[in-house]
Design an enzyme around this catalytic site. Structure first.
Site, short mmCIF file in Angstrom:
data_model
loop_
_atom_site.label_atom_id
_atom_site.label_comp_id
_atom_site.label_asym_id
_atom_site.label_seq_id
_atom_site.Cartn_x
_atom_site.Cartn_y
_atom_site.Cartn_z
N GLU A 41 0.83 -1.21 0.00
CA GLU A 41 0.00 0.00 0.00
C GLU A 41 0.86 1.25 0.00
O GLU A 41 0.57 2.23 -0.69
CB GLU A 41 -0.94 -0.02 1.22
N ASP A 45 0.57 3.78 -3.11
CA ASP A 45 0.18 5.17 -2.86
C ASP A 45 1.05 6.12 -3.70
O ASP A 45 0.54 7.06 -4.33
CB ASP A 45 0.32 5.48 -1.37
N ASP A 113 -7.13 1.38 0.99
CA ASP A 113 -5.74 0.92 1.12
C ASP A 113 -5.47 -0.27 0.21
O ASP A 113 -4.39 -0.37 -0.40
CB ASP A 113 -5.45 0.52 2.58
N GLU A 116 -4.70 0.67 -3.31
CA GLU A 116 -3.31 1.10 -3.50
C GLU A 116 -2.34 -0.08 -3.41
O GLU A 116 -1.34 -0.12 -4.15
CB GLU A 116 -2.95 2.16 -2.45
#
Length: 221
Positions: A41, A45, A113, A116
């Site tokens: 994650e 991101d 989350d 990502e």
């Protein structure tokens, strides 16, 4: 998992990465797995931020400040949750029994989350070009649709509304839950010491925005 790969339009090389990408820490702990989605994650991101920033730079003529605002609206928790939910990703998320009872598979913070983390897995497994194509395929239709808005500066709007009536506006953190890396904040907004809104999110800023949004909705009634 094949259904998930079809949704993302990918042919994976290392399927283990995607198993990790959809595994919440509660599931990993129960199954004595060494890894959960959190590191992926973190990587995803950054990839999502870069892809969206690059798209805006190449296709829009806004100033740096305006591009920053637009990017924030399409990479915020609400937006990521919407992308993942519309793709049907929540049904692939693995959570522990306790988290499952609380609807963990469908919690906004977890679902956003996981979106990502899947991007992070694609980046590691298939490279930046494939990760970029995946993100653009999913996000661009939202960016180019003028009727879809994920984020507004509700705090500023509420501040302006309150200032015209010379009232006091205060945001209070009333609850914090979860471990340091997965903190969830509950914030109340008070106008002249009366609670008008409550917001819950993974960051204080977003919780404040959610509280302000609720307050504005009440004031509009």
């Amino acid at each position: 998992m094949k259904e998930l790969y079809d949704i993302l339009k990918i042919v994976p090389k290392d399927e283990r990465l995607y198993e990790i990408a959809v595994s919440h820490s509660s599931y990993a702990n129960e199954h004595r797995a060494k890894k959960d989605y959190e590191r992926l994650e973190f990587l995803g991101d950054a990839v999502v931020d870069l892809v969206v920033a690059d798209y805006l730079y190449s296709n829009h003529n806004e100033s740096e400040g305006e591009m920053t605002k637009v990017r924030a609206s399409y990479v915020c928790e609400n937006a990521l949750f919407e992308y993942a939910s519309n793709l049907g990703i929540p049904k692939f998320i693995k959570v522990g029994h306790g988290e499952e009872k609380e609807g963990g598979q469908f919690k906004k913070a977890i679902v956003s989350d996981i979106f990502e983390s899947l991007v992070g897995a694609i980046y590691l497994d298939l490279g930046y070009a494939t990760a970029r194509r995946t993100v653009l395929d999913i996000v661009v239709p939202y960016i180019e649709n003028p009727n879809i808005v994920f984020f507004s500066d509700y705090k500023s709007a509420l501040q302006e509304c309150v200032q015209t009536e010379q009232k006091t506006l205060v945001y209070d953190v009333v609850d914090e839950k979860g471990p340091a890396h997965e903190r969830v904040f509950t914030i109340e907004v008070r106008i002249d010491d009366i609670i008008y809104g409550r917001g819950i999110a993974r960051s204080k800023k977003e919780a404040e925005q959610n509280a302000a949004k609720e307050a504005l909705e009440k004031l509009a009634k």
